[in-house]
Design a protein around this motif. Structure first.
Motif, PDB file in Angstrom:
ATOM      1  N   LEU A 148       0.837  -1.204   0.000  1.00 44.24           N
ATOM      2  CA  LEU A 148       0.000   0.000   0.000  1.00 44.24           C
ATOM      3  C   LEU A 148       0.876   1.260   0.000  1.00 44.24           C
ATOM      4  CD1 LEU A 148      -2.981  -0.794   2.392  1.00 44.24           C
ATOM      5  CD2 LEU A 148      -3.142  -0.028   0.016  1.00 44.24           C
ATOM      6  N   PHE A 149       1.941   1.210   0.778  1.00 43.47           N
ATOM      7  CA  PHE A 149       2.864   2.353   0.788  1.00 43.47           C
ATOM      8  C   PHE A 149       3.413   2.613  -0.606  1.00 43.47           C
ATOM      9  CE2 PHE A 149       7.317   3.721   0.815  1.00 43.47           C
ATOM     10  CZ  PHE A 149       7.170   4.977   1.371  1.00 43.47           C
ATOM     11  N   GLU A 150       3.810   1.538  -1.298  1.00 44.68           N
ATOM     12  CA  GLU A 150       4.382   1.687  -2.632  1.00 44.68           C
ATOM     13  C   GLU A 150       3.344   2.239  -3.612  1.00 44.68           C
ATOM     14  OE1 GLU A 150       7.470   1.633  -5.392  1.00 44.68           O
ATOM     15  OE2 GLU A 150       7.432   1.506  -3.203  1.00 44.68           O
ATOM     16  N   ILE A 151       2.110   1.800  -3.471  1.00 44.02           N
ATOM     17  CA  ILE A 151       1.047   2.304  -4.351  1.00 44.02           C
ATOM     18  C   ILE A 151       0.819   3.792  -4.106  1.00 44.02           C
ATOM     19  CG2 ILE A 151      -1.458   2.233  -4.721  1.00 44.02           C
ATOM     20  CD1 ILE A 151      -1.243  -0.819  -4.457  1.00 44.02           C
ATOM     21  N   TYR A 152       0.756   4.187  -2.851  1.00 43.60           N
ATOM     22  CA  TYR A 152       0.560   5.616  -2.553  1.00 43.60           C
ATOM     23  C   TYR A 152       1.716   6.453  -3.102  1.00 43.60           C
ATOM     24  CZ  TYR A 152      -3.026   4.014   0.738  1.00 43.60           C
ATOM     25  OH  TYR A 152      -4.122   3.427   1.302  1.00 43.60           O
ATOM     26  N   VAL A 181       1.322  12.017  -1.434  1.00 40.34           N
ATOM     27  CA  VAL A 181       2.343  12.187  -0.397  1.00 40.34           C
ATOM     28  C   VAL A 181       1.744  12.046   0.998  1.00 40.34           C
ATOM     29  CG1 VAL A 181       4.061  13.751   0.560  1.00 40.34           C
ATOM     30  CG2 VAL A 181       3.701  13.658  -1.913  1.00 40.34           C
ATOM     31  N   LYS A 182       0.569  12.596   1.196  1.00 38.83           N
ATOM     32  CA  LYS A 182      -0.053  12.546   2.526  1.00 38.83           C
ATOM     33  C   LYS A 182      -0.276  11.104   2.970  1.00 38.83           C
ATOM     34  CE  LYS A 182      -4.024  14.210   5.167  1.00 38.83           C
ATOM     35  NZ  LYS A 182      -5.292  14.980   5.123  1.00 38.83           N
ATOM     36  N   LYS A 183      -0.871  10.310   2.085  1.00 38.72           N
ATOM     37  CA  LYS A 183      -1.120   8.907   2.437  1.00 38.72           C
ATOM     38  C   LYS A 183       0.189   8.134   2.573  1.00 38.72           C
ATOM     39  CE  LYS A 183      -5.805   7.939   0.799  1.00 38.72           C
ATOM     40  NZ  LYS A 183      -6.630   7.069  -0.087  1.00 38.72           N
ATOM     41  N   SER A 184       1.174   8.483   1.739  1.00 33.85           N
ATOM     42  CA  SER A 184       2.471   7.804   1.816  1.00 33.85           C
ATOM     43  C   SER A 184       3.117   8.033   3.174  1.00 33.85           C
ATOM     44  CB  SER A 184       3.398   8.302   0.706  1.00 33.85           C
ATOM     45  OG  SER A 184       2.883   8.003  -0.560  1.00 33.85           O
ATOM     46  N   LYS A 202       9.519   8.224   5.654  1.00 35.71           N
ATOM     47  CA  LYS A 202       8.649   9.280   6.197  1.00 35.71           C
ATOM     48  C   LYS A 202       9.386  10.617   6.216  1.00 35.71           C
ATOM     49  CE  LYS A 202       8.211  10.196  10.491  1.00 35.71           C
ATOM     50  NZ  LYS A 202       7.980  10.274  11.944  1.00 35.71           N
ATOM     51  N   ALA A 203      10.647  10.590   6.627  1.00 34.83           N
ATOM     52  CA  ALA A 203      11.432  11.823   6.708  1.00 34.83           C
ATOM     53  C   ALA A 203      11.636  12.438   5.332  1.00 34.83           C
ATOM     54  CB  ALA A 203      12.776  11.528   7.369  1.00 34.83           C
TER      55      ALA A 203
END
Length: 442
Positions: A282-286, A292-295, A315-316
């Motif tokens: 899911l992170f990769e899809i976002y 960016v917000k969802k990531s 995140k950073a």
């Protein structure tokens, strides 16, 4: 008789196959007599029965036939004739077996077993017209799924695929087994070139009986070969929900990725929390969606759940790139997370990102630049020829006004690579300008 429960193999009938099914059809009726070792035998008929089965156990077919013939002479029970017919087939004496079958059916025309055997013998001898005639007679007496399947087999060998499918459909209507479904669908798909009907058959079966791995695999394959990719993904989704096999989830995601439908991939992942590495996917899809917000939220969640320092770094970096208000206090938080991630993973990407961030935002503090250079050198220890890391180091020296050393680092980067990236071109030009300016001052 096990083999008669599924007559399709009659297409490829052999003496051994028929023998397994036919000889001994009535053996269970007399097994007690055989095991008694004649202790309880009361009459001659029983003796012949035991002798017949004993001969069969040693593959002494001639003696077995003789014994059953003797038993029949005492008591004209049709079961003995069936045993003899089975032995003839086992011996591959099909011509004699055919005569015996016809003779038997004159006395017992409604006997389903023997007429089925006769159809098999005729089919094996390529007497398809006669086999078809007997199969139709059999259907007149016994309309069941097995006999519809049997006549379908005869039509199939005559290459009359339309009638083969017709009778297979009648068989399937009475017995909706996956085996009959496969044969019917394959006939439409491979011989009638009618993939639409084949797909419809599988889809209807799934709606009525639910999905199974063999049927789902076949249906998905047909959809893929027909380039109906999203239908294949739908079937793989059903298979995953039914079996929980992770390969099916992977197939779904691959289809959506190849067709650039990240929205469907996201929905699939959100609906199925039991998918392996689901949160990371899911992170990769976002990230690919540039959300960016969802990531950032996803990276934070994964880090909190797993303490995986890579996601602390993600995140950073995403946080840095998502805002233009890069105050000193804001950057200190990002630098702290990046430094922690870099120290725990020794990943050169994180060391370079941290170092370049400190150099680019030096706040007129040369100590920040020197510290940034130190981190970039850590990155270059791991990946000494990386053009981006070399550019970062050159930029650090430029900020220290050490333009000669900056150019030395830039010269390690192939000129073609510099021309590909706008930021590298800008840095290189500024470094050259710096050197030219110093040369003029001299």
């Amino acid at each position: 008789m096990v083999w008669l429960k599924n007559k399709y193999p009659i297409l490829f009938i052999s003496a051994i196959a028929l023998f397994i099914g036919f000889v001994g059809c009535f053996k269970q009726d007399f097994i007690i007599l055989k095991n008694s070792k004649f202790k309880e035998v009361e009459n001659l008929e029983d003796i012949f029965i035991v002798q017949g089965y004993a001969a069969l156990d040693t593959n002494n077919y001639a003696s077995a036939k003789e014994a059953f013939a003797n038993a029949y002479a005492i008591n004209p029970n049709p079961s003995y004739l069936k045993e003899i017919l089975g032995i003839l087939v086992a011996q591959n004496q099909l011509e004699e077996a055919q005569k015996e079958a016809y003779a038997f059916l004159k006395q017992y025309p409604k006997d389903e077993v023997v007429r089925s055997v006769l159809v098999g013998i005729l089919t094996n001898n390529k007497q398809f017209d006669l086999a078809l005639k007997e199969a139709k007679t059999l259907l007149n007496y016994h309309k069941n799924a097995e006999n519809y399947e049997l006549i379908s087999s005869v039509y199939f060998l005559r290459q009359d695929y339309k009638n083969a499918s017709k009778y297979l459909q009648l068989a399937y209507n009475l017995n909706q087994s996956p085996f009959l479904l496969d044969k019917l669908a394959a006939t439409h798909l491979l011989f009638l070139k009618d993939s639409k009907t084949a797909l419809s058959l599988y889809e209807t079966h799934i709606k009525t009986h639910g999905i199974t791995k063999p049927i789902g695999d076949k249906l998905a394959t047909i959809y893929l070969e027909s380039k109906l990719y999203f239908d294949a993904a739908r079937i793989y989704t059903l298979l995953f929900e039914e079996t929980n096999l992770q390969d099916y989830a992977r197939f779904v995601l691959e289809i959506y990725a190849k067709n650039k439908r990240l929205d469907l991939a996201e929905s699939f992942l959100l609906k199925h929390p039991n998918i392996n590495t689901r949160d990371a996917l899911l992170f990769e899809i976002y990230r690919l969606q540039k959300n960016v917000k969802k990531s950032i939220q996803q990276a934070e969640m994964i880090y909190q759940n797993t303490q995986d320092s890579n996601f602390l770094a993600y995140k950073a970096m995403l946080s840095y790139e998502s805002t233009k208000k890069r105050t000193k206090i804001y950057l200190q938080t990002i630098e702290k997370d990046l430094k922690e991630a870099a120290q725990k993973t020794n990943e050169p990407l994180y060391w370079n990102y941290l170092g370049y961030l400190m150099i680019d935002h030096d706040f007129n503090n040369l100590e920040r630049v020197r510290e940034g250079i130190k981190y970039i050198k850590k990155a270059l220890e791991k990946d000494p020829n990386n053009p981006y890391y070399l550019d970062s180091l050159a930029w650090g020296y430029f900020k220290l006004k050490d333009c000669e050393n900056a150019k030395t680092q830039m010269d390690k980067i192939p000129y073609s690579e510099i021309q590909k990236e706008e930021e590298l071109k800008i840095h290189y030009q500024k470094i050259l300008t710096c050197i030219q300016s110093k040369n003029k001052d001299k």
